[in-house]
Write a protein that holds these residues in place. Structure first.
Motif, mmCIF file in Angstrom:
data_model
loop_
_atom_site.group_PDB
_atom_site.id
_atom_site.type_symbol
_atom_site.label_atom_id
_atom_site.label_comp_id
_atom_site.label_asym_id
_atom_site.label_seq_id
_atom_site.Cartn_x
_atom_site.Cartn_y
_atom_site.Cartn_z
ATOM 1 N N ARG A 78 24.865 41.405 -66.275
ATOM 2 C CA ARG A 78 25.546 40.090 -66.891
ATOM 3 C C ARG A 78 27.022 40.537 -66.620
ATOM 4 N N LEU A 79 27.544 41.644 -67.005
ATOM 5 C CA LEU A 79 28.849 42.411 -67.148
ATOM 6 C C LEU A 79 29.240 42.431 -65.698
ATOM 7 N N GLU A 80 28.532 42.993 -64.861
ATOM 8 C CA GLU A 80 28.786 43.226 -63.628
ATOM 9 C C GLU A 80 29.406 41.805 -62.755
ATOM 10 N N SER A 81 28.335 40.775 -63.061
ATOM 11 C CA SER A 81 28.696 39.451 -62.453
ATOM 12 C C SER A 81 29.993 38.861 -63.110
ATOM 13 N N MET A 82 30.157 38.928 -64.391
ATOM 14 C CA MET A 82 31.550 38.698 -64.882
ATOM 15 C C MET A 82 32.497 39.262 -64.041
ATOM 16 N N SER A 83 32.642 40.616 -64.081
ATOM 17 C CA SER A 83 33.445 41.211 -63.394
ATOM 18 C C SER A 83 33.942 40.941 -61.975
ATOM 19 N N ASP A 84 32.971 40.683 -61.102
ATOM 20 C CA ASP A 84 32.887 40.131 -59.734
ATOM 21 C C ASP A 84 33.714 38.802 -59.777
ATOM 22 N N THR A 85 33.229 37.883 -60.753
ATOM 23 C CA THR A 85 33.837 36.718 -60.843
ATOM 24 C C THR A 85 35.260 36.628 -61.193
ATOM 25 N N LEU A 86 35.671 37.612 -62.086
ATOM 26 C CA LEU A 86 37.155 37.808 -62.636
ATOM 27 C C LEU A 86 38.052 38.495 -61.635
ATOM 28 N N GLU A 87 37.371 39.265 -60.729
ATOM 29 C CA GLU A 87 38.136 39.975 -59.677
ATOM 30 C C GLU A 87 38.461 38.859 -58.404
ATOM 31 N N ARG A 88 37.702 37.695 -58.498
ATOM 32 C CA ARG A 88 38.191 36.683 -57.438
ATOM 33 C C ARG A 88 39.287 35.832 -57.748
ATOM 34 N N ILE A 92 46.166 31.480 -57.158
ATOM 35 C CA ILE A 92 45.930 30.382 -56.398
ATOM 36 C C ILE A 92 44.298 29.616 -56.517
ATOM 37 N N GLU A 93 43.319 30.705 -56.879
ATOM 38 C CA GLU A 93 42.033 30.660 -57.201
ATOM 39 C C GLU A 93 41.815 30.551 -58.608
ATOM 40 N N LEU A 94 42.274 29.382 -59.351
ATOM 41 C CA LEU A 94 41.838 29.606 -60.558
ATOM 42 C C LEU A 94 40.617 28.719 -61.126
ATOM 43 N N ASN A 115 35.840 32.129 -70.331
ATOM 44 C CA ASN A 115 35.965 30.731 -69.596
ATOM 45 C C ASN A 115 36.804 29.740 -70.423
ATOM 46 N N SER A 116 36.857 29.613 -71.814
ATOM 47 C CA SER A 116 37.804 29.062 -72.569
ATOM 48 C C SER A 116 39.283 29.479 -72.121
ATOM 49 N N MET A 117 39.389 30.795 -72.121
ATOM 50 C CA MET A 117 40.712 31.293 -71.697
ATOM 51 C C MET A 117 41.360 30.979 -70.363
ATOM 52 N N LEU A 118 40.395 31.088 -69.505
ATOM 53 C CA LEU A 118 40.440 30.384 -67.957
ATOM 54 C C LEU A 118 40.799 29.155 -67.937
ATOM 55 N N ASP A 119 40.229 28.262 -69.027
ATOM 56 C CA ASP A 119 40.467 26.766 -69.023
ATOM 57 C C ASP A 119 41.879 26.564 -69.305
ATOM 58 N N ARG A 120 42.333 27.280 -70.309
ATOM 59 C CA ARG A 120 43.972 27.315 -70.603
ATOM 60 C C ARG A 120 44.932 27.764 -69.732
ATOM 61 N N ILE A 121 44.548 28.777 -69.124
ATOM 62 C CA ILE A 121 45.485 29.453 -68.181
ATOM 63 C C ILE A 121 45.709 28.277 -67.043
ATOM 64 N N GLU A 122 44.542 27.947 -66.535
ATOM 65 C CA GLU A 122 44.586 26.905 -65.306
ATOM 66 C C GLU A 122 45.327 25.495 -65.793
#
Length: 345
Positions: A78-88, A92-94, A115-122
């Motif tokens: 699960r952490l590896e999946s999160m890491s792969d997503t965050l690396e993308r 531009i791709e928020l 995800n909540s943090m990413l929502d605020r950043i976007e």
């Protein structure tokens, strides 16, 4: 091996080592209570127990290591999946988000927080892009006007009225100056780290001063209905700009009359600015506080009123919120703006 794979292996090794130490210590303590091998008290059952310990301890450690490895494997995937997503994700791709599960554990809560943090950043990035686009659009018009006037003046210098020409250039440069100043003021107002120059302020005095200035110009009558001379803790320059923006907006849209009042209600000072213009459509009452709002009182119009930077009411709301208050547009025949500020000295 990836970083998470290394963490998994090291964690499994440490857990197995720690458990092994405990098991070996307990087994040694138990074996010490048994008769020694070959001693008179040594029986077949004692030898069997000793053999079970010798075989059981390594087997228990092996099973423990396997259990730890499998348990960590699920978490690490699960952490590896999160890491792969965050690396993308980049500026531009928020739109990407990490996978959330229904599990009630730390990793699920971590994914929700990310995800909540990413929502605020976007949302913040989109606001910045919108601000840049709107500011560029609004600066383009006066710049084009300046260039056109200058080109005409250079091409036909003997056919222009110098005074009229200079007034048009001054008007265009004034529009640009107003927009730049409002952008700076709004940036300061939106900066939560920017300190306010707080001091005791009489909001009624500021209101009377701004009414006197606005009344010198031709336009609707401005009437001060009531003023409460109660000081509050605030930034004088920011509060003055807030009242000036409200009056400027009311004067632009009023037919013949603008009313202003400052009254105390409980522990709040209430500033009301009311004009007798056509008002604002109900669906747009909250949108008028958006930056570069382009509607006006006429539903068919999509142009910003002349003399407005499109930021005045956004500044009003931000200044009010900086002082712990609110700014709203109330339903009324015309436009009725109300600002409430806490009385703190």
């Amino acid at each position: 091996m990836s970083v998470l794979g290394t963490v998994r292996a090291r964690t499994t090794a440490l857990a197995t080592l720690a458990s092994g130490v405990v098991l070996v210590a307990l087994s040694a303590a138990w074996l010490a209570t048994l008769p020694g091998e070959g001693s008179p008290g040594d029986s077949g059952s004692t030898s069997t127990a000793r053999s079970l310990v010798y075989l059981g301890v390594p087997l228990a450690l092996l099973l423990l290591a396997l259990a730890v490895w499998l348990t960590l494997g699920n978490a690490m995937r699960r952490l590896e999946s999160m890491s792969d997503t965050l690396e993308r994700i980049d500026v531009i791709e928020l739109q990407h988000r990490v996978n959330e599960t229904s599990d009630d554990d730390e990793i699920a809560r971590l994914s929700q927080a990310i995800n909540s943090m990413l929502d605020r950043i976007e949302a913040g990035t989109l606001r910045q892009r919108s601000l840049i686009a709107d500011a560029s659009h609004d600066l383009q018009s006066p710049l084009v006007g300046l260039r056109t006037e200058l080109e005409v003046g250079l091409a036909r210098p003997d056919s222009i009225d110098v005074e009229s020409w200079a007034r048009r250039l001054l008007a265009a440069s004034t529009d640009m100056e107003m927009l730049v100043l409002d952008l700076h003021l709004l940036a300061v107002a939106e900066d939560s780290k920017a300190p306010l120059n707080l001091e005791p302020v009489d909001l009624a005095d500021i209101a009377r001063d701004e009414v006197a200035k606005a009344s010198h110009a031709t336009g609707p009558d401005i009437e001060v209905i009531a003023t409460a001379n109660i000081p509050l803790s605030g930034d004088p320059s920011m509060l003055r700009r807030m009242i000036r923006n409200l009056l400027d907006n009311a004067v632009r849209h009023a037919r013949s009359n603008v009313e202003l009042s400052v009254e105390a209600h409980a522990d709040m000072l209430v500033l009301d600015v009311v004009d007798d213009g056509p008002g604002v459509r109900e669906v747009d009452r909250d949108r008028v506080f958006e930056r570069f709002y382009r509607g006006d009182s006429t539903p068919a119009s999509q142009d910003r009123p002349q003399g407005s930077s499109g930021l005045g009411l956004a500044i009003v709301r931000h200044v009010a919120e900086q002082h712990g208050g609110t700014a709203v547009l109330l339903p009324d025949t015309g436009a009725h703006f109300r600002v409430q500020l806490p009385i703190q000295v």
